[in-house]
Write a protein that holds these residues in place. Structure first.
Motif, PDB file in Angstrom:
ATOM      1  N   ILE A   8      47.213  43.555  46.582  1.00  0.00           N
ATOM      2  CA  ILE A   8      48.330  42.604  46.423  1.00  0.00           C
ATOM      3  C   ILE A   8      48.240  41.915  45.061  1.00  0.00           C
ATOM      4  CG2 ILE A   8      49.234  40.413  47.322  1.00  0.00           C
ATOM      5  CD1 ILE A   8      48.755  41.526  50.126  1.00  0.00           C
ATOM      6  N   GLU A   9      47.027  41.623  44.620  1.00  0.00           N
ATOM      7  CA  GLU A   9      46.856  41.005  43.300  1.00  0.00           C
ATOM      8  C   GLU A   9      47.216  41.989  42.187  1.00  0.00           C
ATOM      9  OE1 GLU A   9      43.174  37.982  44.453  1.00  0.00           O
ATOM     10  OE2 GLU A   9      42.753  40.050  43.887  1.00  0.00           O
ATOM     11  N   ARG A  10      46.907  43.258  42.390  1.00  0.00           N
ATOM     12  CA  ARG A  10      47.178  44.261  41.340  1.00  0.00           C
ATOM     13  C   ARG A  10      48.666  44.493  41.138  1.00  0.00           C
ATOM     14  NH1 ARG A  10      42.599  47.129  43.495  1.00  0.00           N
ATOM     15  NH2 ARG A  10      43.946  48.453  44.767  1.00  0.00           N
ATOM     16  N   GLN A  11      49.479  44.174  42.162  1.00  0.00           N
ATOM     17  CA  GLN A  11      50.892  44.553  42.122  1.00  0.00           C
ATOM     18  C   GLN A  11      51.623  44.016  40.889  1.00  0.00           C
ATOM     19  OE1 GLN A  11      52.967  43.745  45.765  1.00  0.00           O
ATOM     20  NE2 GLN A  11      54.863  44.676  45.045  1.00  0.00           N
ATOM     21  N   TYR A  12      51.385  42.769  40.544  1.00  0.00           N
ATOM     22  CA  TYR A  12      52.084  42.192  39.375  1.00  0.00           C
ATOM     23  C   TYR A  12      51.111  41.776  38.274  1.00  0.00           C
ATOM     24  CZ  TYR A  12      56.079  41.990  42.527  1.00  0.00           C
ATOM     25  OH  TYR A  12      57.087  42.323  43.401  1.00  0.00           O
ATOM     26  N   ALA A  13      49.872  42.233  38.362  1.00  0.00           N
ATOM     27  CA  ALA A  13      48.915  41.878  37.304  1.00  0.00           C
ATOM     28  C   ALA A  13      49.317  42.561  36.002  1.00  0.00           C
ATOM     29  CB  ALA A  13      47.515  42.315  37.709  1.00  0.00           C
ATOM     30  N   PRO A  14      49.210  41.866  34.886  1.00  0.00           N
ATOM     31  CA  PRO A  14      49.514  42.521  33.612  1.00  0.00           C
ATOM     32  C   PRO A  14      48.504  43.625  33.307  1.00  0.00           C
ATOM     33  CG  PRO A  14      48.695  40.290  33.262  1.00  0.00           C
ATOM     34  CD  PRO A  14      48.795  40.480  34.737  1.00  0.00           C
ATOM     35  N   GLU A  15      48.893  44.526  32.403  1.00  0.00           N
ATOM     36  CA  GLU A  15      47.970  45.616  32.045  1.00  0.00           C
ATOM     37  C   GLU A  15      46.767  45.077  31.280  1.00  0.00           C
ATOM     38  OE1 GLU A  15      49.690  48.975  30.099  1.00  0.00           O
ATOM     39  OE2 GLU A  15      51.367  49.037  31.515  1.00  0.00           O
ATOM     40  N   ARG A  16      47.010  44.085  30.447  1.00  0.00           N
ATOM     41  CA  ARG A  16      45.909  43.535  29.658  1.00  0.00           C
ATOM     42  C   ARG A  16      46.204  42.077  29.315  1.00  0.00           C
ATOM     43  NH1 ARG A  16      48.939  46.902  26.765  1.00  0.00           N
ATOM     44  NH2 ARG A  16      47.690  48.679  27.375  1.00  0.00           N
ATOM     45  N   PHE A  17      45.128  41.393  28.992  1.00  0.00           N
ATOM     46  CA  PHE A  17      45.235  40.003  28.546  1.00  0.00           C
ATOM     47  C   PHE A  17      44.778  39.921  27.100  1.00  0.00           C
ATOM     48  CE2 PHE A  17      44.362  39.300  33.164  1.00  0.00           C
ATOM     49  CZ  PHE A  17      45.505  38.574  33.475  1.00  0.00           C
ATOM     50  N   TYR A  18      45.453  39.075  26.342  1.00  0.00           N
ATOM     51  CA  TYR A  18      45.005  38.727  24.992  1.00  0.00           C
ATOM     52  C   TYR A  18      44.483  37.300  25.095  1.00  0.00           C
ATOM     53  CZ  TYR A  18      47.855  42.778  24.093  1.00  0.00           C
ATOM     54  OH  TYR A  18      48.369  44.060  24.141  1.00  0.00           O
ATOM     55  N   VAL A  19      43.238  37.096  24.705  1.00  0.00           N
ATOM     56  CA  VAL A  19      42.637  35.780  24.912  1.00  0.00           C
ATOM     57  C   VAL A  19      42.034  35.259  23.625  1.00  0.00           C
ATOM     58  CG1 VAL A  19      42.123  36.359  27.327  1.00  0.00           C
ATOM     59  CG2 VAL A  19      40.349  36.614  25.622  1.00  0.00           C
ATOM     60  N   ALA A  20      42.107  33.947  23.475  1.00  0.00           N
ATOM     61  CA  ALA A  20      41.439  33.255  22.370  1.00  0.00           C
ATOM     62  C   ALA A  20      40.645  32.109  22.980  1.00  0.00           C
ATOM     63  CB  ALA A  20      42.466  32.726  21.371  1.00  0.00           C
ATOM     64  N   GLY A  21      39.443  31.905  22.460  1.00  0.00           N
ATOM     65  CA  GLY A  21      38.588  30.866  23.030  1.00  0.00           C
ATOM     66  C   GLY A  21      37.483  31.492  23.852  1.00  0.00           C
ATOM     67  N   ASP A  22      37.056  30.787  24.885  1.00  0.00           N
ATOM     68  CA  ASP A  22      35.869  31.189  25.639  1.00  0.00           C
ATOM     69  C   ASP A  22      36.243  31.666  27.045  1.00  0.00           C
ATOM     70  OD1 ASP A  22      33.421  31.551  26.721  1.00  0.00           O
ATOM     71  OD2 ASP A  22      32.862  29.426  26.737  1.00  0.00           O
ATOM     72  N   PRO A  23      36.290  32.994  27.285  1.00  0.00           N
ATOM     73  CA  PRO A  23      36.641  33.482  28.635  1.00  0.00           C
ATOM     74  C   PRO A  23      35.645  33.038  29.702  1.00  0.00           C
ATOM     75  CG  PRO A  23      36.734  35.276  27.024  1.00  0.00           C
ATOM     76  CD  PRO A  23      36.093  34.108  26.340  1.00  0.00           C
ATOM     77  N   ALA A  24      34.423  32.691  29.303  1.00  0.00           N
ATOM     78  CA  ALA A  24      33.422  32.252  30.296  1.00  0.00           C
ATOM     79  C   ALA A  24      33.858  30.983  31.014  1.00  0.00           C
ATOM     80  CB  ALA A  24      32.072  32.037  29.620  1.00  0.00           C
ATOM     81  N   ILE A  25      34.821  30.254  30.444  1.00  0.00           N
ATOM     82  CA  ILE A  25      35.355  29.066  31.133  1.00  0.00           C
ATOM     83  C   ILE A  25      35.837  29.436  32.537  1.00  0.00           C
ATOM     84  CG2 ILE A  25      37.379  27.531  31.160  1.00  0.00           C
ATOM     85  CD1 ILE A  25      36.982  27.112  28.188  1.00  0.00           C
ATOM     86  N   LEU A  26      36.354  30.670  32.679  1.00  0.00           N
ATOM     87  CA  LEU A  26      36.906  31.074  33.974  1.00  0.00           C
ATOM     88  C   LEU A  26      35.820  31.213  35.038  1.00  0.00           C
ATOM     89  CD1 LEU A  26      39.545  33.744  32.890  1.00  0.00           C
ATOM     90  CD2 LEU A  26      39.940  31.368  33.533  1.00  0.00           C
ATOM     91  N   GLU A  27      34.576  31.314  34.631  1.00  0.00           N
ATOM     92  CA  GLU A  27      33.494  31.501  35.599  1.00  0.00           C
ATOM     93  C   GLU A  27      32.785  30.202  35.948  1.00  0.00           C
ATOM     94  OE1 GLU A  27      30.896  34.754  35.479  1.00  0.00           O
ATOM     95  OE2 GLU A  27      32.080  35.884  34.035  1.00  0.00           O
ATOM     96  N   THR A  28      33.191  29.112  35.314  1.00  0.00           N
ATOM     97  CA  THR A  28      32.377  27.908  35.453  1.00  0.00           C
ATOM     98  C   THR A  28      32.837  26.964  36.544  1.00  0.00           C
ATOM     99  OG1 THR A  28      33.691  26.824  33.751  1.00  0.00           O
ATOM    100  CG2 THR A  28      31.685  27.950  33.042  1.00  0.00           C
ATOM    101  N   GLY A  29      34.005  27.171  37.092  1.00  0.00           N
ATOM    102  CA  GLY A  29      34.459  26.266  38.135  1.00  0.00           C
ATOM    103  C   GLY A  29      35.687  26.838  38.800  1.00  0.00           C
TER     104      GLY A  29
END
Lengths: 228, 216
Positions: A16-37
């Protein structure tokens, strides 16, 4: 800028999450923020009332104090209040934008976007150079729902883009909260529909339940072992 | 409509601590969240992992065989809110995973919520939906369905068991004399810490004189 697939940024996704997930993300900054909380979106109107802005700031400060990552869309109004209050409280914030990373919209938030891109995390699903279209913003809202463990709609009219994020959160089975003021507004029809489909009301009384329902992120997200 | 049962056998695989503060209790809440969102811990899809654990228990003739035998139709419990087409229905995902791993004879999604009710997990004590509320707000659709030999109502979390008791009269009316049991992937432990998350359990949900009690 980095280019990451959804599993690289968020971990594996269910169908269900894959259905509308984008093919790729372009990110600036620290992606590790997503793992911290836990990650909570605070979203709402661009033309927000003073009370709505105050609610967004108050919630952002509280979430930041709990170590929760505040996600929003860098639009004027509620989004800006959420990002700036989080930063002022020493918290971490993620901006998910409807333009490529090399553009900023609205212009008023150019400096805020640049700060988030360097000190926090800025995410776009649109390839640099892509011409921005109106439908990119609802796509961005779906993506914000995907990135967030929960979404809180602070203030929104019947045609607000925040509603597309709310419905997507419900489709994904994620927590969706709306403010008491929205639920009690007799001029609005969408709150009762969303409440019927699983949304809940966020108030001072329900805030502890809301915080308790969020994931704890005790261990890194991507390489943790199932504890049973 | 048939009466509410005075007791209903239940099984569960896991347990989570509602308020415990040690690391295992907090991790048990992450397991709960992953199950409610069909999520992952690390690279592992938690519902799928749990279904493998159920299969291991069944292969060892463990206690879950009392609810999840090979002749059982797995009936997913409706969510508390209304369900839009294509939206996540955790109980259905659990049923499908159990079936893939050899539990049950079929998945039978015949129970539906027709009126939204308050989520039990977020309701204050005394405001939680009672069996009557679940019965009033659900229906069963069984047109063209063969009569199953036994039924296991399947849910993600069991707290008091109100929803299990509440939907049972619909199933009794649709399938008279078919044995009904219930299974939840996780049972709540409302007080204190837990010592393990994996804790296969059988017990009873009792409903007498308007009082619900889950044992254990």
């Amino acid at each position: 800028m980095k280019t990451l697939t959804p599993p690289q940024l968020l971990g594996p996704l269910n169908p269900i999450e894959r259905q509308y997930a984008p093919e790729r993300f372009y990110v600036a900054g620290d992606p590790a923020i997503l793992e911290t909380g836990a990650r909570v979106s605070i979203v709402g109107s661009r033309q927000a009332s003073p009370e709505g802005l105050a609610r967004a700031r108050k919630l952002a400060r509280r979430l930041a104090g709990e170590g929760i990552v505040v996600v929003s869309g860098l639009a004027l109004g509620i989004d800006t209040a959420a990002h700036t209050a989080t930063i002022a409280a020493g918290g971490r914030t993620v901006g998910v934008i409807g333009t490529p990373l090399d553009r900023s919209y609205p212009r008023e938030n150019e400096l805020l976007q640049a700060r988030i891109a360097t000190e926090h995390l800025l995410i776009s699903q649109f390839t640099p150079g892509t011409k921005t279209q109106r439908f990119h913003f609802p796509q961005r809202n779906r993506t914000m729902a995907l990135i967030s463990d929960a979404t809180v709609i602070i203030e929104a009219g019947e045609t607000s883009g925040s509603l597309s994020q709310g419905w997507e959160a419900l489709r994904l089975g994620r927590l969706l909260y709306i403010t008491r003021a929205l639920a009690d507004d007799p001029a609005l029809r969408w709150p009762s529909k969303m409440l019927d489909h699983g949304a809940q009301i966020l108030s001072d009384a329900t805030l502890p339940d809301f915080l308790e329902a969020l994931p704890s992120r005790l261990t890194p997200v991507l390489d943790a072992a199932v504890p049973f | 409509m048939p009466p509410f049962p005075s007791e209903l056998p239940f099984c569960s695989l896991l347990q989570y601590s509602v308020r415990g503060q040690d690391e295992l209790s907090r991790r048990s809440r992450d397991v709960r969240t992953a199950i409610k969102t069909d999520g992952f811990i690390g690279q592992t899809r938690v519902i799928e992992h749990a279904a493998r654990r159920v299969a291991e228990n069944l292969q060892e003739q463990g206690c879950l065989a009392k609810c999840l035998g090979p002749d059982v139709a797995l009936v997913p419990m409706p969510r508390s809110g209304l369900l839009r087409s294509g939206a996540l229905w955790p109980a259905l995902v659990i049923c499908e995973a159990l079936y893939r791993h050899g539990a049950g004879a079929e998945v039978l999604p015949c129970l539906h919520r027709v009126v939204a009710i308050r989520k039990a997990a977020t309701a204050a004590q005394g405001e939680r939906p009672e069996p009557q509320d679940h019965c009033r707000t659900t229906c069963v659709e069984v047109d063209g369905v063969d009569r199953p030999r036994a039924i296991a109502i399947v849910d993600d979390i069991v707290t008091r068991g109100s929803s299990f008791i509440g939907v049972t009269p619909h199933l009794v009316a649709a399938f008279p004399d078919v044995p009904i049991r219930c299974f939840a992937l996780v049972r709540t432990i409302s007080q204190g810490e837990i010592e393990t998350i994996l804790f296969p359990t059988t017990g009873l949900i009792r409903y007498r004189q308007g009082q619900l009690r889950r044992e254990p």
